[in-house]
Write a protein that holds these residues in place. Structure first.
Motif, short mmCIF file in Angstrom:
data_model
loop_
_atom_site.label_atom_id
_atom_site.label_comp_id
_atom_site.label_asym_id
_atom_site.label_seq_id
_atom_site.Cartn_x
_atom_site.Cartn_y
_atom_site.Cartn_z
N TYR A 163 2.47 38.88 38.90
CA TYR A 163 0.95 38.19 37.98
C TYR A 163 0.41 37.01 38.07
N LYS A 164 1.06 36.29 39.58
CA LYS A 164 0.45 35.10 39.99
C LYS A 164 -0.64 35.25 40.33
N ASP A 165 -1.55 35.88 40.50
CA ASP A 165 -3.00 36.05 40.91
C ASP A 165 -3.44 36.29 39.55
N LYS A 166 -3.39 36.73 38.89
CA LYS A 166 -3.73 36.88 36.70
C LYS A 166 -3.93 36.19 36.53
N ILE A 167 -3.05 35.07 37.07
CA ILE A 167 -3.08 33.98 36.14
C ILE A 167 -3.44 32.22 36.92
N THR A 168 -4.14 31.35 36.09
CA THR A 168 -4.04 30.49 36.39
C THR A 168 -3.66 29.06 35.81
N PHE A 169 -2.25 28.63 36.72
CA PHE A 169 -1.66 27.97 35.68
C PHE A 169 -2.44 26.19 35.83
N ILE A 170 -2.54 25.79 34.52
CA ILE A 170 -3.22 24.09 34.76
C ILE A 170 -2.48 23.09 34.06
N LYS A 171 -1.18 22.33 34.95
CA LYS A 171 -0.40 21.33 34.17
C LYS A 171 -1.52 19.94 33.72
N GLY A 172 -1.08 19.96 32.76
CA GLY A 172 -1.27 18.76 31.82
C GLY A 172 -1.47 18.90 30.94
N ASP A 173 -2.49 17.51 29.63
CA ASP A 173 -2.57 17.44 28.42
C ASP A 173 -3.29 18.44 28.38
N ALA A 174 -3.19 18.90 27.28
CA ALA A 174 -4.15 20.48 26.71
C ALA A 174 -5.43 19.58 26.69
N THR A 175 -5.51 17.99 25.89
CA THR A 175 -6.72 18.16 24.73
C THR A 175 -7.82 17.46 26.05
#
Length: 216
Positions: A103-115
């Protein structure tokens, strides 16, 4: 084992499990003490996604990617998931799991502080019809204003660990000082959810407690 524990055990005994990959990932998470959503919450998510059929899902709190993959597995093919995680040690594990799951293409992974990420998503004008909150519990109240801006009309917001494994209703003197602060913030968050005129909210005592809100 009391009545509620026996009931929960019986319901869990009826569970049919997930895909082989998710079952293996759940086993790994439990063995390595990585917190993931509990069985009743897994089943609840699958049900709500089946009913709502969201096209754009936002998850706050990726961990090793278990719930992202579960939502990807049980949502329609044209659904896309954006998930946020700030704990760097979990980045490569989550990325590997997304790849292995297919599901790599179905998921965008954002790395960082949620705020910070939520603020950026608001600035970009992003809108989601389904938001799943499963990050630092003491930060839910701080995330809330931007989450409301990101949630579409008729969108669904689900928050996990809302009752803090039933510790939320205990005397403040029965828990650690740190947890007193988290519990105070969670109570404030629950008050905001239940008293916000834009939302219809129910608090459901499954798992560690979840909330489900629909935006009018």
């Amino acid at each position: 084992m009391d009545f509620h524990e026996r009931t929960a055990a019986y319901i869990e005994s009826l569970d049919t499990g997930n895909t082989a990959f998710l079952d293996e990932l759940e086993k790994y998470s439990l063995e390595t003490f990585v917190p993931i959503i509990k069985k009743p919450v897994q089943n609840f998510l699958k049900l709500i996604i089946s009913i709502k059929k969201p096209k754009r899902i936002l998850e706050v709190g990726t961990a090793v990617g278990f719930s992202s993959i579960l939502m990807a597995e049980y949502s329609d093919d044209d659904c896309h998931i954006t998930t946020i995680e700030k704990y760097e040690k979990r980045f490569p594990i989550a990325e590997e799991n997304f790849l292995k799951s297919g599901y790599k293409d179905k998921i965008t992974f954002i790395k960082g502080d949620a705020t910070e990420v939520l603020e950026e998503l608001v600035k970009k004008g992003e809108i989601f019809d389904f938001i799943f909150m499963d990050a630092a519990k003491g930060q839910y109240i701080n995330f809330f204003p931007n989450v409301m801006k990101l949630l579409a009309k008729d969108g669904v917001l689900i928050s996990d660990n809302a009752l803090q494994d039933n510790e939320l209703i205990q005397s403040k003197y029965a828990v650690t000082r740190r947890n007193r602060t988290i519990h105070k913030r969670m109570r404030e968050y629950l008050f905001n959810l239940t008293h916000n005129e834009e939302l219809v909210t129910s608090i459901i005592p499954i798992g560690d407690g979840i909330t489900i809100s629909s935006k009018k």
